[in-house]
Each structure stands twice: as structure tokens, then as C-alpha cells.
Design an enzyme around this catalytic site. Structure first.
Site, PDB file in Angstrom:
ATOM      1  N   HIS A 154       0.661  -1.277  -0.138  1.00 36.47           N
ATOM      2  CA  HIS A 154      -0.026   0.124   0.019  1.00 36.47           C
ATOM      3  C   HIS A 154       0.755   1.201   0.015  1.00 36.47           C
ATOM      4  O   HIS A 154       0.237   2.144  -0.599  1.00 36.47           O
ATOM      5  CB  HIS A 154      -0.908   0.039   1.156  1.00 36.47           C
ATOM      6  N   ASP A 361       3.263   9.426  -0.351  1.00 42.13           N
ATOM      7  CA  ASP A 361       2.211   8.471  -0.266  1.00 42.13           C
ATOM      8  C   ASP A 361       1.948   7.422  -1.351  1.00 42.13           C
ATOM      9  O   ASP A 361       2.010   7.983  -2.517  1.00 42.13           O
ATOM     10  CB  ASP A 361       1.022   9.597  -0.161  1.00 42.13           C
TER      11      ASP A 361
END
Ligand code: ADQ
Length: 459
Positions: A154, A361
């Protein structure tokens, strides 16, 4: 009958509103497909023999375990969040290297894998998630599991030069070659992974995104994670949302800029406050007419870097309010807690600007949630960091370098002045991408690729 078995560090609690992208996305997925979810329940036990407890909710079997005090300290706080998280997010300066951390990571995952082993039947598809669980595939294979096992990362996969800062990095990354499919958020993450694999392991590239290692074929792929847009529309129509919306209309004056994040140094929160200060210096006429609502969910509070960030944010939000605010207006409302998930869409919809400016991110679901919550006839504007994985898909946002406070301030000014037609056309294009690649698409793409991958062993 075969089932989907998901293994992740934390499971979602079906009764509780949780912040955290992985839990949010997997809960949406599993509620639809059914299956088993194995992971930590978030509690730390006072003895050394935690057991798995079982519970069924909304068609999903949850098998959860507590962590021992040592596991919490050395596996979770230590290796996962004081070594892997900072290094994978380009913060080698924050990494702490204690040999006990790695040993604990190895032992904890071995223990979790032993519990998983008993719950996996022939034909089940196993899907392991994220940096806390990288070596789970190796442990499951050691136990003789021959099922298809996929892994999804992720967070970003950094360039090999950063991975090399991890002591014994080859042990860690080679574990990824025990899976049948390894998924990443963006093409850049995959490219970094490929560079590492070809330079630091004996694996060979035998086809597009396909490697050969110790008699097995391993595929990699890019699967940008999405959101559950239906859930957002449903939340917007609830009675609770209608009441909250009414309150916003009654009580708020001026335009709102919103930020919603876990309180994490990768999310660029201090830089965001600096850019707001810069914005008011640039546009003094906007004082009293605009304010930032920053919601920051507490996260990993026992890790020193997070404690320091929390203090820094208290200081910065207090200082900007003290310097610029008056009795009737504060430039920043800083809310340091989780908010009810169902309230977020109304908060987003009442905000003229979504300010999503992480420094690094994997994807960033808030950017997508903000867009999906807008009124298509009068949508707000998304300002998005070019360093979020989401920027690869959401090119019609106002893309900014979050380290450049001046550029972000100019983007805020542009967003607040953007004509309705431009807002609408940007929103339509962003929505198309979000709808075409929602969380169900993500899950379907990953699992279909995993199922297509025949397990290919050399005799
Ligand atoms: P996170 O780093 O947790 O996820 P993100 O993708 O933004 O980041 O997801 C956060 C989720 O938590 C969102 O659904 C958001 O609505 C919710 N949330 C945040 N703050 C909240 C608050 N105060 N109250 C309630 N809910 C809150 C990791 C990676 C990301 C990747 C996701 C999914 O770091 O890059 O997008 O996994 O893969």
C-alpha cells in the site's frame, strides 16, 4: 468451497469508525466478497501466549490475535514503524536500527503465519497486505502452503538506494519472491522494485513484469487502489448527514479548506500550515473569509517521531491562530481526533478546497473521497501533492510541490477564484477516473491477475 483469505497487520473493527486507508479499502472489499480476514485486533496482552479469537460479521470471518508486549514494542513500533515505514517514505533520518526489531518481526510473522496455516484450505486464494507482513509469504511456503498467494504494497516502493539502508535488506525483499503476484500502487513503485530485484537478487526477468526465481514464476503488477463511491453517496443521503449539512450551513461563515489525514510525518501537515500562512500573506483580503479545517487522526503515538509531530502541530496551529486570528475568526481549526467516517463526505462537500499535500504517499484515498463527495453542479477544487500516488491518476487536480509553500499558496488562491465552468469540467474528469478505478475494480483486477497466474514449478 474455496474462499478469499486476507492477511494484514490490522483488521477493521466492524463496529468502529477507523482511519487508515488499508482497513477502509479491505473492509469495503470483503463485505462484498465474503471470506476470512486474519490480523491484529489492536490490543496488547499481558502474557506471552496470545490466541486467535474468531468472530463473524457481515459475512466475514475475523480471526484476530493480540500482540505480546515485546511484539508490540519490537515488531510493531520497532521494525514496522521505526524502520520500514520511515525508509519506504524517504525518511532514513528517522529510522532506528536495533537488531532486536528484525528478530521480532521474523518471529511475530512466523507466529501469525502458523495461525493462518490452520485456516487456509486447498483452493483458497490468499492475499497478504503491506509492509508489516512482507515475510508472511516465505513463512507460509515454509509450512508447505501451495495455494496462490498475492501481496499488495500500500505504501511506495522506494529506489534501491533507500532500501539498501535497511540492514539485511536482501532477506526482506527476497521474501517478496515467494508470492505469485506482487502488486504496487504506481508504475514508479514497480520500476523501483524491478531495479532492486535485478540488481540485488538472483531473479531473472523472463517476460513483462515477470520474474523467475528458484524454480518459480513471480508476476508483478500495478493496481492503483480506489474508493467505494457508493458508500460515500449513501452516507451523504443519511439523516445524520442531512443534519450535519444543515449545521454547516447555519453556523459556518466564509469558505472552508479541508485537510483529513492520519497524524503522520509523511502527510506534510506542518508544511500545510506554512502554506496557509503564506496564502494569508499573499491574500490579506481573504482573512476572516477563509479558514483551514485540519482533521488529524491520532496514529502510532508511541513512536517518538509521531509524538514530536503532534507537539509541532499543536505549536504551529496555536501560533498561526495567535498571530493572525482575532476574537471572531481563526485561520486554522485543528481537530486532533478520529471523526465518524459517515460524517467525512458532508465535511468534504462543505469545503471549497480539498488540500491533500503529502510529502510521500502510496496512493492517498482522501484525495479521491474529497472529489467523490462534491456536488457535481457546484464542486470544490482538489489541490494534490505531486508526490501522492493519486497524482498519477488525478492529473486534473491542481498539482503542487508540498515543499514549496509559495506554490501551494498560489494554488489555494487559484482554487478559491476558479470559475464554476472550470471547476465542473475538472470535477467531471476526476470523477471519471475515480469511478473507473474504484475499490471493487482494484480488488477484481488484483484477484483476477492472481487467479490467472498458474503456479509454475520447474520439475
Ligand atoms: P493511509 O496512510 O492511512 O493509507 P489514506 O489513503 O489517506 O492514508 O487513507 C486514510 C483513510 O482514513 C481515509 O479513508 C480517510 O477518510 C480516513 N481518515 C483519515 N483521517 C481520519 C479521521 N481523522 N477520522 C476518520 N477517518 C479518517 C495507506 C497508504 C496510502 C494508501 C492507503 C490505501 O499510506 O498511501 O492510499 O493505505 O492503500
Amino acid at each position: 468451497m474455496s474462499k478469499l483469505v486476507v492477511i494484514s497487520n490490522r483488521t477493521a473493527d466492524p463496529d468502529e469508525s477507523r482511519s487508515g486507508g488499508l482497513a477502509v479499502a479491505l473492509w469495503s472489499t470483503l463485505k462484498q466478497s465474503g471470506g476470512t480476514w486474519i490480523g491484529w485486533d489492536g490490543r496488547v496482552c499481558s502474557h506471552d501466549n496470545p490466541e486467535m479469537t474468531c468472530r463473524r460479521a457481515e459475512g466475514v470471518d475475523f480471526f484476530t490475535t493480540e500482540l505480546t508486549g515485546q511484539e508490540y514494542k519490537n515488531f510493531y513500533i520497532g521494525y514496522a514503524n521505526s524502520v520500514l515505514w520511515p525508509i519506504f517514505h524517504n525518511r532514513t533520518d528517522l529510522a532506528e536500527h536495533d537488531p532486536e526489531f528484525k528478530l521480532s518481526y521474523e518471529r511475530t510473522i512466523r507466529r501469525v503465519a502458523s495461525s493462518c496455516f490452520m485456516r487456509i484450505s486447498a483452493g483458497d486464494v490468499v492475499w497478504v497486505h503491506d509492509y508489516q507482513m512482507i515475510t508472511c509469504g516465505t513463512e507460509l511456503r515454509k509450512k508447505g502452503i501451495k495455494n496462490s498467494i498475492g501481496f499488495f504494497l500500500h505504501i511506495p516502493f522506494p529506489p534501491p538506494e533507500l532500501i539498501r539502508c535497511i540492514p539485511d535488506h536482501a532477506w526482506l525483499i527476497t521474501s517478496l519472491l515467494s508470492y505469485d503476484l506482487v502488486g504496487f500502487q504506481t508504475e514508479k513503485d514497480f520500476q523501483n522494485f524491478q531495479k532492486y530485484i535485478l540488481n540485488y537478487t538472483d531473479a531473472e526477468l523472463i517476460g513483462e513484469k515477470t520474474f523467475f526465481f528458484k524454480g518459480r514464476k513471480i508476476r508483478a503488477g500495478v493496481f492503483p487502489i480506489g474508493i467505494d463511491t457508493g458508500e460515500i453517496l449513501q452516507a451523504l443521503e443519511s439523516e445524520r448527514s442531512r443534519e450535519l449539512n444543515e449545521r454547516f450551513r447555519r453556523e459556518r461563515t466564509g469558505e472552508l479548506i479541508v485537510g483529513v489525514d492520519r497524524l503522520d510525518y509523511s502527510k506534510g501537515l506542518p508544511q500545510r500550515i506554512h502554506s496557509i500562512r503564506e496564502f494569508f500573506a499573499r491574500c490579506p483580503d481573504k482573512k476572516k473569509a477563509v479558514s483551514l479545517l485540519q482533521i488529524a487522526a491520532p496514529s502510532r503515538e508511541k513512536v517518538t517521531a509521531y509524538e514530536k509531530l503532534s507537539e509541532e502541530m499543536n505549536y504551529l496551529s496555536g501560533k498561526i491562530n495567535g498571530d493572525l486570528g482575532d476574537m471572531h475568526w481563526s485561520p486554522v481549526s485543528y481537530v486532533h481526533r478520529n471523526v465518524e467516517r459517515d460524517d467525512l463526505p458532508v465535511i468534504y462537500r462543505n469545503s471549497r478546497v480539498g488540500l491533500v499535500t503529502p510529502l510521500c504517499d502510496g496512493m492517498n484515498l482522501v484525495a479521491k473521497e474529497y472529489v467523490a463527495s462534491q456536488d457535481p453542479d457546484d464542486p470544490g477544487v482538489l489541490i494534490l501533492s505531486e508526490f501522492a500516488g493519486a497524482a498519477h491518476q488525478l492529473a486534473d487536480a491542481l498539482l503542487v510541490n508540498p515543499f514549496d509553500a509559495g506554490a501551494t499558496a498560489r494554488a489555494i488562491e487559484k482554487a478559491l477564484n476558479m470559475p464554476l465552468e472550470e471547476r465542473k469540467s475538472r470535477h467531471t474528469s476526476l470523477m471519471r477516473s475515480i469511478l473507473d478505478h474504484d475499490v471493487h475494480w482494484w480488488c477484481g483486477e488484483f484477484l483476477n491477475s492472481l487467479k490467472e497466474q498458474e503456479i509454475w514449478m520447474v520439475a
